[in-house]
Write an enzyme that holds these catalytic residues in place. Structure first.
Site, PDB file in Angstrom:
ATOM      1  N   ASP A 179      -2.140  76.000  -7.516  1.00 39.12           N
ATOM      2  CA  ASP A 179      -0.762  75.614  -7.839  1.00 39.12           C
ATOM      3  C   ASP A 179      -0.049  74.911  -6.673  1.00 39.12           C
ATOM      4  OD1 ASP A 179      -1.108  78.304  -6.802  1.00 39.12           O
ATOM      5  OD2 ASP A 179       1.066  78.504  -6.911  1.00 39.12           O
ATOM      6  N   ILE A 184      -5.274  88.007   2.681  1.00 36.52           N
ATOM      7  CA  ILE A 184      -5.386  86.629   2.183  1.00 36.52           C
ATOM      8  C   ILE A 184      -6.013  86.592   0.788  1.00 36.52           C
ATOM      9  CG2 ILE A 184      -6.219  84.278   2.696  1.00 36.52           C
ATOM     10  CD1 ILE A 184      -4.312  85.298   4.856  1.00 36.52           C
ATOM     11  N   ASP A 196     -12.171  85.128   6.985  1.00 39.42           N
ATOM     12  CA  ASP A 196     -13.598  84.779   6.966  1.00 39.42           C
ATOM     13  C   ASP A 196     -14.428  85.606   7.958  1.00 39.42           C
ATOM     14  OD1 ASP A 196     -13.053  82.945   5.012  1.00 39.42           O
ATOM     15  OD2 ASP A 196     -13.083  81.196   6.331  1.00 39.42           O
ATOM     16  N   ARG A 211     -24.981  78.132   2.228  1.00 38.70           N
ATOM     17  CA  ARG A 211     -23.820  77.274   1.972  1.00 38.70           C
ATOM     18  C   ARG A 211     -23.021  77.048   3.250  1.00 38.70           C
ATOM     19  NH1 ARG A 211     -19.954  80.035  -1.343  1.00 38.70           N
ATOM     20  NH2 ARG A 211     -18.787  78.348  -0.414  1.00 38.70           N
ATOM     21  N   CYS A 227     -13.278  82.818  -7.858  1.00 41.66           N
ATOM     22  CA  CYS A 227     -14.590  83.184  -7.341  1.00 41.66           C
ATOM     23  C   CYS A 227     -14.541  84.642  -6.942  1.00 41.66           C
ATOM     24  CB  CYS A 227     -15.007  82.271  -6.198  1.00 41.66           C
ATOM     25  SG  CYS A 227     -14.041  82.497  -4.731  1.00 41.66           S
ATOM     26  N   LYS A 238     -17.994  73.819   8.970  1.00 41.21           N
ATOM     27  CA  LYS A 238     -18.062  73.454   7.538  1.00 41.21           C
ATOM     28  C   LYS A 238     -16.671  73.149   6.989  1.00 41.21           C
ATOM     29  CE  LYS A 238     -18.090  76.959   4.490  1.00 41.21           C
ATOM     30  NZ  LYS A 238     -17.099  77.027   3.401  1.00 41.21           N
ATOM     31  N   ASN A 239     -15.700  74.020   7.312  1.00 37.83           N
ATOM     32  CA  ASN A 239     -14.384  73.881   6.683  1.00 37.83           C
ATOM     33  C   ASN A 239     -13.557  72.730   7.253  1.00 37.83           C
ATOM     34  OD1 ASN A 239     -15.121  75.875   4.968  1.00 37.83           O
ATOM     35  ND2 ASN A 239     -13.902  77.493   5.944  1.00 37.83           N
ATOM     36  N   ARG A 271      -7.891  82.531  -6.507  1.00 35.43           N
ATOM     37  CA  ARG A 271      -7.883  81.214  -5.860  1.00 35.43           C
ATOM     38  C   ARG A 271      -7.262  80.099  -6.712  1.00 35.43           C
ATOM     39  NH1 ARG A 271     -13.017  80.358  -2.125  1.00 35.43           N
ATOM     40  NH2 ARG A 271     -11.427  79.340  -0.884  1.00 35.43           N
TER      41      ARG A 271
HETATM   42  N1  EPU Z   1      -3.276  80.038  -2.762  1.00 34.10           N
HETATM   43  C1  EPU Z   1      -2.365  79.946  -3.787  1.00 34.10           C
HETATM   44  N2  EPU Z   1      -2.172  78.732  -4.380  1.00 34.10           N
HETATM   45  C2  EPU Z   1      -2.841  77.619  -3.974  1.00 34.10           C
HETATM   46  C3  EPU Z   1      -3.763  77.711  -2.924  1.00 34.10           C
HETATM   47  C4  EPU Z   1      -3.963  78.945  -2.325  1.00 34.10           C
HETATM   48  O1  EPU Z   1      -1.748  80.947  -4.163  1.00 34.10           O
HETATM   49  O2  EPU Z   1      -2.605  76.552  -4.558  1.00 34.10           O
HETATM   50  C5  EPU Z   1      -3.513  81.341  -2.114  1.00 34.10           C
HETATM   51  C6  EPU Z   1      -4.958  81.782  -2.210  1.00 34.10           C
HETATM   52  O3  EPU Z   1      -5.227  82.428  -3.434  1.00 34.10           O
HETATM   53  C7  EPU Z   1      -5.061  82.704  -1.024  1.00 34.10           C
HETATM   54  C8  EPU Z   1      -4.177  82.031   0.018  1.00 34.10           C
HETATM   55  O4  EPU Z   1      -3.290  81.185  -0.737  1.00 34.10           O
HETATM   56  O5  EPU Z   1      -4.528  83.960  -1.341  1.00 34.10           O
HETATM   57  C9  EPU Z   1      -4.888  81.223   1.046  1.00 34.10           C
HETATM   58  O6  EPU Z   1      -5.821  80.343   0.422  1.00 34.10           O
HETATM   59  P1  EPU Z   1      -6.140  78.897   1.017  1.00 34.10           P
HETATM   60  O7  EPU Z   1      -5.645  77.870   0.087  1.00 34.10           O
HETATM   61  O8  EPU Z   1      -5.666  78.833   2.425  1.00 34.10           O
HETATM   62  O9  EPU Z   1      -7.730  78.893   0.988  1.00 34.10           O
HETATM   63  P2  EPU Z   1      -8.595  77.588   0.821  1.00 34.10           P
HETATM   64  O10 EPU Z   1      -7.935  76.495   1.518  1.00 34.10           O
HETATM   65  O11 EPU Z   1      -8.981  77.422  -0.590  1.00 34.10           O
HETATM   66  C10 EPU Z   1     -10.000  77.784   3.022  1.00 34.10           C
HETATM   67  C11 EPU Z   1     -11.439  77.993   3.384  1.00 34.10           C
HETATM   68  C12 EPU Z   1     -11.834  79.429   3.091  1.00 34.10           C
HETATM   69  C13 EPU Z   1     -10.913  80.360   3.887  1.00 34.10           C
HETATM   70  C14 EPU Z   1      -9.450  80.082   3.516  1.00 34.10           C
HETATM   71  C15 EPU Z   1      -8.454  80.921   4.325  1.00 34.10           C
HETATM   72  C16 EPU Z   1     -12.459  75.830   3.013  1.00 34.10           C
HETATM   73  C17 EPU Z   1     -13.442  75.011   2.249  1.00 34.10           C
HETATM   74  N3  EPU Z   1     -12.283  77.083   2.617  1.00 34.10           N
HETATM   75  O12 EPU Z   1      -9.918  78.016   1.615  1.00 34.10           O
HETATM   76  O13 EPU Z   1     -13.159  79.578   3.567  1.00 34.10           O
HETATM   77  O14 EPU Z   1     -11.226  81.707   3.592  1.00 34.10           O
HETATM   78  O15 EPU Z   1      -9.161  78.686   3.759  1.00 34.10           O
HETATM   79  O16 EPU Z   1      -8.618  80.713   5.677  1.00 34.10           O
HETATM   80  O17 EPU Z   1     -11.881  75.358   3.962  1.00 34.10           O
HETATM   81  C18 EPU Z   1     -15.316  80.468   3.644  1.00 34.10           C
HETATM   82  O18 EPU Z   1     -15.600  79.562   4.459  1.00 34.10           O
HETATM   83  O19 EPU Z   1     -16.083  81.445   3.421  1.00 34.10           O
HETATM   84  C19 EPU Z   1     -14.054  80.393   2.932  1.00 34.10           C
HETATM   85  C20 EPU Z   1     -13.823  81.075   1.807  1.00 34.10           C
END
Ligand code: EPU
Length: 420
Positions: free
Chosen positions: A123, A328, A306, A398, A115, A22-23, A120
């Site tokens: 920035d 995380i 995850d 999902r 969420c 999915k991701n 999340r």
């Molecule tokens: N973060 C920031 N600023 C940002 C973006 C992220 O501070 O602009 C922080 C987040 O709050 C978190 C950390 O950085 O503490 C990592 O977040 P990341 O951005 O890597 O998460 P994401 O890209 O939004 C994806 C997956 C998640 C998975 C995370 C970590 C998708 C659609 N989602 O989210 O998947 O947990 O990477 O590996 O790819 C799931 O599938 O259940 C899921 C939540």
């Protein structure tokens, strides 16, 4: 809203086939916005999040066709303003911002909310696009990004909790059509980032270093259509492996990429689970008692956040004390209070869960709060004595393709109660 009724206590036995990730698929679908030509993506799981991303692309003007596990996307003529309500509902939809800004010079995308797993923020996504020269404004809940043509730059994407997976993808996609060279430092190294880079390169992008903390993107004038097969879902693989161990079963997992799961497989072995690997096949079995292990979630190639909830169930079944530390997402412990209903003894101390394992679990009605928490509750229900009803399974739909069918094929007694 559907629920699952699980009659637990049966070992899982047999074979299971892993779906596409999915991701990986969500950002790859967004990447199809970078060209007016046709893109074909294979091994696409039939999931509500994936169909939802299809709707978002359609709302921008793209043609999207699902056919079995293949999706064809053609974004000949698109607009840069997404439907506020549609985009706000799924956090993964933020990854349309980079491609839209890069291709159209302007995009307006609603800000995804927080969420249950944490605040999340986005920035880092915005910092990356601003470094490439986009003017970013936030107005009435929308992010507005504008730049006549993005310009290559050096961008540091390390945040408080390490790199960002979708943020790396967003900036990488934006940089493909920028003028000059972009270097992303502290890039996320997750296999899904590599998969996205592979797809972009197949479209004519020039990206090197994906999978390492430094990614270099040399901008090109335009991208063309491409075909791509998504990687197997490493989180689904880990979930079935843990379910096999939790139920004292013997499960053969086909079509996986075990090399994406070193941290999980290593912990399972440390806990006393038998893991045999041969190419894309994994055989998971367990005889007798497990040993407690301590787990800390980390960016790839560390233990994935995850898989934290699912691992907690295994530790709740293991005599002794295990400590699971979440590095995380700060609030990703919603499953703890639900697992307590089944008899698990778990205390939260700051970012850690102290699991006093070994008490047999007994079935109870529980509520799914997010995708991976739901998977953990399903595993707990399979391992518990008696009946467990997991409510609100739309969370699990999902991200897990036909999980109830796949578990039934492994001998589980799991029934979907529609509308309950
Ligand atoms: N973060 C920031 N600023 C940002 C973006 C992220 O501070 O602009 C922080 C987040 O709050 C978190 C950390 O950085 O503490 C990592 O977040 P990341 O951005 O890597 O998460 P994401 O890209 O939004 C994806 C997956 C998640 C998975 C995370 C970590 C998708 C659609 N989602 O989210 O998947 O947990 O990477 O590996 O790819 C799931 O599938 O259940 C899921 C939540």
């Amino acid at each position: 809203m559907d629920s699952f009724l699980i009659k637990g206590g049966r070992p899982l036995e047999g074979d299971v086939h892993i779906s596409g990730a999915k991701n990986s698929v969500l950002p790859i679908m967004a990447a199809a916005l970078l060209t007016s030509e046709k893109c074909v993506i294979r091994r696409v799981p039939d999931l509500s999040d994936v169909r939802f991303m299809g709707q978002i692309l359609e709302s921008l003007g793209a043609k999207v066709k699902f056919d079995g596990d293949t999706v064809t996307i053609q974004a000949s003529e698109i607009k840069g303003v997404g439907d506020y309500e549609l985009i706000r509902k799924m956090r993964g939809s933020i990854c349309i911002l980079g491609p839209l800004t890069s291709r159209l010079g302007e995009a307006m995308v609603s800000l995804p909310g927080g969420c249950v797993i944490g605040a999340r923020p986005v920035d880092l996504h915005l910092k990356g696009l601003a470094a490439l020269g986009a003017k970013i404004q936030i107005n009435n809940g929308y992010v507005h990004a504008a730049a006549r043509r993005l310009k290559g730059a050096e961008v540091f994407l390390g945040g408080r909790s390490g790199p960002t997976v979708l943020g790396t993808g967003n900036v990488m996609m934006a940089a493909t059509l920028a003028d000059g060279v972009t270097k992303i430092e502290s890039a996320a190294c997750e296999p899904e980032v590599v998969d996205l880079a592979d797809f972009l390169n197949a479209m004519g992008a020039r990206i090197t270093g994906a999978g390492s903390p430094t990614i270099t993107i040399t901008g090109v004038q335009s991208l063309h259509g491409a075909e791509h097969e998504a990687i197997p879902d490493r989180i689904e693989t880990a979930t079935f492996a843990i379910a096999a161990a939790a139920t004292q079963g013997h499960v053969t997992i086909h079509g996986s990429r075990p090399e994406h799961l070193h941290a999980v497989l290593d912990k399972l072995k440390e806990a006393g689970v038998k893991v045999a690997r041969s190419g894309a096949t994994l055989k998971i079995s367990r005889h007798g008692k497990l040993k407690p292990v301590d787990v800390t979630t980390l960016p790839y190639s560390g233990f994935p956040t995850d898989v934290q909830a699912q691992m907690m169930v295994l530790m709740a079944l293991t005599p002794g004390i295990s400590v699971i530390t979440e590095r995380i997402f700060e609030s990703r412990f919603m499953h703890v209070s639900e697992l307590a209903r089944l008899g698990a003894e778990i205390a939260i101390e700051g970012p850690s869960a102290i699991v006093k394992g070994g008490r047999p679990l007994s079935g109870a009605p529980v509520m799914a709060s997010d995708l991976r928490a739901s998977a953990a509750l399903v595993i707990a229900g399979l391992a518990a004595g008696g009946a467990t009803q997991v409510n609100r399974v739309y969370h699990i739909d999902r991200g897990y393709e036909k999980i109830d069918d796949k578990l039934r094929q492994l001998g589980a007694n799991i029934q979907r109660l529609e509308g309950l």
